[in-house]
Design a protein around this motif. Structure first.
Motif, PDB file in Angstrom:
ATOM      1  N   SER A 189       4.438   5.167  -1.364  1.00 22.84           N
ATOM      2  CA  SER A 189       3.876   6.428  -1.852  1.00 22.84           C
ATOM      3  C   SER A 189       4.982   7.350  -2.352  1.00 22.84           C
ATOM      4  O   SER A 189       4.779   8.128  -3.283  1.00 22.84           O
TER       5      SER A 189
ATOM      6  N   THR B 281       0.864  -1.182   0.000  1.00 29.85           N
ATOM      7  CA  THR B 281       0.000   0.000   0.000  1.00 29.85           C
ATOM      8  C   THR B 281       0.899   1.229   0.000  1.00 29.85           C
ATOM      9  O   THR B 281       2.117   1.120   0.101  1.00 29.85           O
ATOM     10  N   ASP B 282       0.287   2.392  -0.108  1.00 23.04           N
ATOM     11  CA  ASP B 282       1.069   3.630  -0.118  1.00 23.04           C
ATOM     12  C   ASP B 282       1.934   3.770   1.129  1.00 23.04           C
ATOM     13  O   ASP B 282       3.026   4.314   1.086  1.00 23.04           O
ATOM     14  N   SER B 283       1.421   3.295   2.275  1.00 28.02           N
ATOM     15  CA  SER B 283       2.137   3.492   3.536  1.00 28.02           C
ATOM     16  C   SER B 283       3.138   2.376   3.845  1.00 28.02           C
ATOM     17  O   SER B 283       3.785   2.407   4.880  1.00 28.02           O
TER      18      SER B 283
ATOM     19  N   LYS C 203       1.500   7.681  -6.488  1.00 30.94           N
ATOM     20  CA  LYS C 203       0.096   7.293  -6.550  1.00 30.94           C
ATOM     21  C   LYS C 203       0.028   5.874  -6.030  1.00 30.94           C
ATOM     22  O   LYS C 203       1.039   5.292  -5.654  1.00 30.94           O
ATOM     23  N   GLN C 204      -1.130   5.319  -6.014  1.00 31.13           N
ATOM     24  CA  GLN C 204      -1.280   3.968  -5.482  1.00 31.13           C
ATOM     25  C   GLN C 204      -0.494   2.978  -6.341  1.00 31.13           C
ATOM     26  O   GLN C 204      -0.531   3.048  -7.570  1.00 31.13           O
TER      27      GLN C 204
END
Length: 171
Positions: free
Chosen positions: A107, A87-89, A112-113
């Motif tokens: 990210s 995920t982004d995080s 972006k994703q």
């Protein structure tokens, strides 16, 4: 003028025969279509995994070129010792720079994703197989050199498709 027994339209038998021909053709075509669709998703998965791998390698190389401090070698984040959804995080790379610990997340890499799997649109999984390790030595002339280096390795895969990439990151 009479037309006699001229027919207009199809008989029931003609309709039944036409429908059975179409059903036979569909029964042959549908499995082929589904196979082609699955193969296209697999190709998309491999393409996505190549993209993710290239982005991780690029950021790792960028860190190697500018890192300084007590541990100049970028490390894959220790939290990746178990599989995580990308995920982004998601924290991927950690390194020291001018006395501060810098953390690179997905990210930061994609802006972006990150790509998601075409098999159900779920995130890919990522895991660190080992941390990088580097040892320096100094010869009699005072020159510092690398005496040993263990590259970082990561695994990125698509659980739904079972496609897997092992990436070895080098100096």
């Amino acid at each position: 003028m009479l037309h006699g027994n001229k027919r207009h339209g199809f008989t029931l038998m003609e309709l039944v025969i036409s429908m059975s021909i179409m059903a036979t053709l569909a029964s042959l075509a549908i499995p082929y279509y589904l196979k082609q669709q699955a193969e296209a998703k697999t190709v998309k998965t491999v393409d996505n995994l190549n993209t993710i791998a290239a982005v991780v390698k690029t950021h790792y190389d960028a860190v190697v070129s500018k890192a300084s401090g007590a541990s100049p070698l970028p490390q894959l984040d220790a939290s990746l010792s178990s599989a995580q959804d990308i995920t982004d995080s998601t924290r991927v790379i950690t390194y020291d720079f001018n006395g501060a610990t810098i953390i690179v997340k997905f990210s930061d890499m994609f802006g972006k994703q990150p790509p998601v799997s075409p098999f159900g649109d779920l995130p890919y999984k990522i895991r660190s197989l080992n941390q990088a390790n580097i040892e320096f030595k100094q010869n009699a002339a005072g020159t510092v050199y690398i005496s040993s280096f263990t590259p970082a390795r990561i695994r990125i895969w698509d659980v739904q498709d079972s496609t897997m990439f092992n990436i070895q990151l080098k100096l």
